[in-house]
Write an enzyme that holds these catalytic residues in place. Structure first.
Site, PDB file in Angstrom:
ATOM      1  N   TYR A 141       0.822  -1.212   0.000  1.00 15.30           N
ATOM      2  CA  TYR A 141       0.000   0.000   0.000  1.00 15.30           C
ATOM      3  C   TYR A 141       0.855   1.261   0.000  1.00 15.30           C
ATOM      4  CZ  TYR A 141      -4.676  -1.942   0.774  1.00 15.30           C
ATOM      5  OH  TYR A 141      -5.891  -2.568   0.633  1.00 15.30           O
ATOM      6  N   ASP A 224      -3.287 -18.245   0.117  1.00 11.50           N
ATOM      7  CA  ASP A 224      -4.302 -18.906  -0.729  1.00 11.50           C
ATOM      8  C   ASP A 224      -5.015 -20.003   0.064  1.00 11.50           C
ATOM      9  OD1 ASP A 224      -1.852 -20.248  -0.700  1.00 11.50           O
ATOM     10  OD2 ASP A 224      -1.962 -20.937  -2.779  1.00 11.50           O
TER      11      ASP A 224
HETATM   12  C1  IPM Z   1     -10.359  -1.143   3.934  1.00 14.05           C
HETATM   13  C2  IPM Z   1     -10.597  -0.507   2.584  1.00 14.05           C
HETATM   14  C3  IPM Z   1      -9.436   0.412   2.261  1.00 14.05           C
HETATM   15  C4  IPM Z   1      -8.188  -0.441   2.205  1.00 14.05           C
HETATM   16  C5  IPM Z   1      -9.613   1.229   0.951  1.00 14.05           C
HETATM   17  C6  IPM Z   1     -10.863   2.048   0.969  1.00 14.05           C
HETATM   18  C7  IPM Z   1      -8.409   2.071   0.654  1.00 14.05           C
HETATM   19  O1  IPM Z   1     -10.787  -1.487   1.614  1.00 14.05           O
HETATM   20  O2  IPM Z   1     -10.250  -0.393   4.930  1.00 14.05           O
HETATM   21  O3  IPM Z   1     -10.290  -2.369   3.993  1.00 14.05           O
HETATM   22  O4  IPM Z   1      -7.892  -1.048   1.168  1.00 14.05           O
HETATM   23  O5  IPM Z   1      -7.486  -0.490   3.219  1.00 14.05           O
END
Ligand code: IPM
Ligand code: MG
Length: 360
Positions: A141, A224
């Site tokens: 991320y 998985d």
């Molecule tokens: C979550 C959501 C977020 C993530 C998105 C909205 C960025 O899916 O909190 O799980 O991927 O973390």
């Protein structure tokens, strides 16, 4: 001294569900004399509309100054065409990262009243109580570099990077072990160590941390297989610790075991248990504005906030009991409705929880 709580409703169904959660929070505040002061601000698409960015600096400063943050959900089709860096989701990622909220706790608990709402057989899910501990400020991320580029042959190519440092793995592993210690004493670490270098390090470091927790039974599972086991025999799990992306995916999957993602709260904590609390579900633009969204995940997020950030377990218990009472009364929003129960809307559900809490 009063405690400051920043309310960030966000987009889509966010404002609707948050209004109900705030009613419950305000009543709890009075009933248990918690001395909370609430303030409101914008994030996500609402912040893009107001400030041109998904998280304004002044909002971030208020979040840093607050004792806890309660968030609804962000995103919607209106902002889908924007560049990745100014999309609503960026605001959420930025606040998680800037507040150092590396530990995301996502419980998947089946309320006995909702066994019928699960798509799985009742005997597979009855009594289900899993906690997913998701690493929230690292991995793919946030990894750099990330890029979309044009190759020499004219073809477009995009890539992301999945880095994990030892210290990042160690601190989230500790949260996993600490949680397992006060629950069923079983921790399953989920990775993809048969393929990914980051997962190989993950497994090594989790093994090292395990030496400090001889009372917790540790197992490892490839992601998985974990995805499969979650629907095959979910009750084998107690606490699951995993990286940011695997945790994102597995927590959505785990939520459906309980009947609806509309029931599941989450806590995102920093090293000192300061936290941001939000439902696991998104902004559900398809049903926004219709008054039919389930506010219980956000209401239960208030309960998690009282428990983890303010050590107010009596108040937290009371909210959870009130939710249980309302389910006993047979009240259901559309997502958890089954034959023989009574369908209510967002406000109806919120009002019922408030009434149950008042009568406890
Ligand atoms: C979550 C959501 C977020 C993530 C998105 C909205 C960025 O899916 O909190 O799980 O991927 O973390
Ligand atoms: Mg998600």
């Amino acid at each position: 001294m009063s405690k400051q709580i920043l309310i960030l409703p966000g987009d889509g169904i966010g404002p609707e569900i948050m209004a109900e959660a705030v009613k419950v929070l305000e009543l709890t505040n009075d009933k248990f004399q918690l001395g909370f002061e609430l303030s409101h601000d914008v994030i996500g698409g609402a912040a893009i509309d107001k400030h041109g960015v998904p998280l304004a600096d002044e909002t971030l400063a208020r979040a840093k100054a607050a004792d806890a943050v309660l968030l609804g959900a962000v995103g919607g089709p209106k902002w889908d065409k924007l560049e990745r860096d100014i999309r609503p989701e960026r605001g959420l990622l930025k606040i998680r990262s800037a507040l150092g909220l590396f530990a995301n706790l996502r419980p998947a608990i089946l309320y006995p009243q909702l066994a019928e709402a699960s798509t799985l057989k009742p005997e597979v899910v009855a009594g289900l109580d899993i906690l997913i501990v998701r690493e929230l400020t690292g991995g793919i991320y946030f990894g750099q570099p990330r890029e979309t580029r044009v190759l020499e042959n004219g073809e477009r190519q995009a890539f992301d990077t999945l880095p994990y440092s030892e210290s990042e793995i160690r601190r989230i592993a500790r949260v996993g072990f600490d949680m397992a210690r006060v629950r069923g004493k079983k921790l399953c670490s989920v990775d993809k160590a048969n393929v990914l270098a980051s997962s190989q390090l993950w497994r090594e470091v989790v093994e090292e941390v395990a030496k400090d927790y001889p009372d917790v039974e540790l197992s490892h599972m490839y992601v998985d297989n974990a995805a499969m086991q979650l629907v095959r025999a979910p009750k084998q799990f107690d606490v699951v610790v995993t990286d940011n992306m695997f945790g994102d995916i597995l927590s959505d999957e785990a939520s459906m075991l309980t009947g609806s993602i509309g029931m599941l709260p989450s806590a995102s904590l920093d090293a000192n248990n300061k936290g941001m609390y939000e439902p696991c579900h998104g902004s559900a633009p398809d049903i926004a504005g219709q008054g039919i969204a389930n506010p219980l995940a956000t209401i239960l997020s208030v309960s998690m906030m009282l428990r983890y950030s303010f050590s107010q377990s009596d108040a937290a218990d009371a909210i959870e009991r009130a939710v249980s009472v309302v389910l006993d009364q047979g009240l259901r929003t559309g997502d958890i409705y089954s034959e023989g129960t009574t369908k209510v809307g967002t406000v109806g559900m919120g009002d019922a929880v408030v009434a149950a809490l008042r009568n406890l």
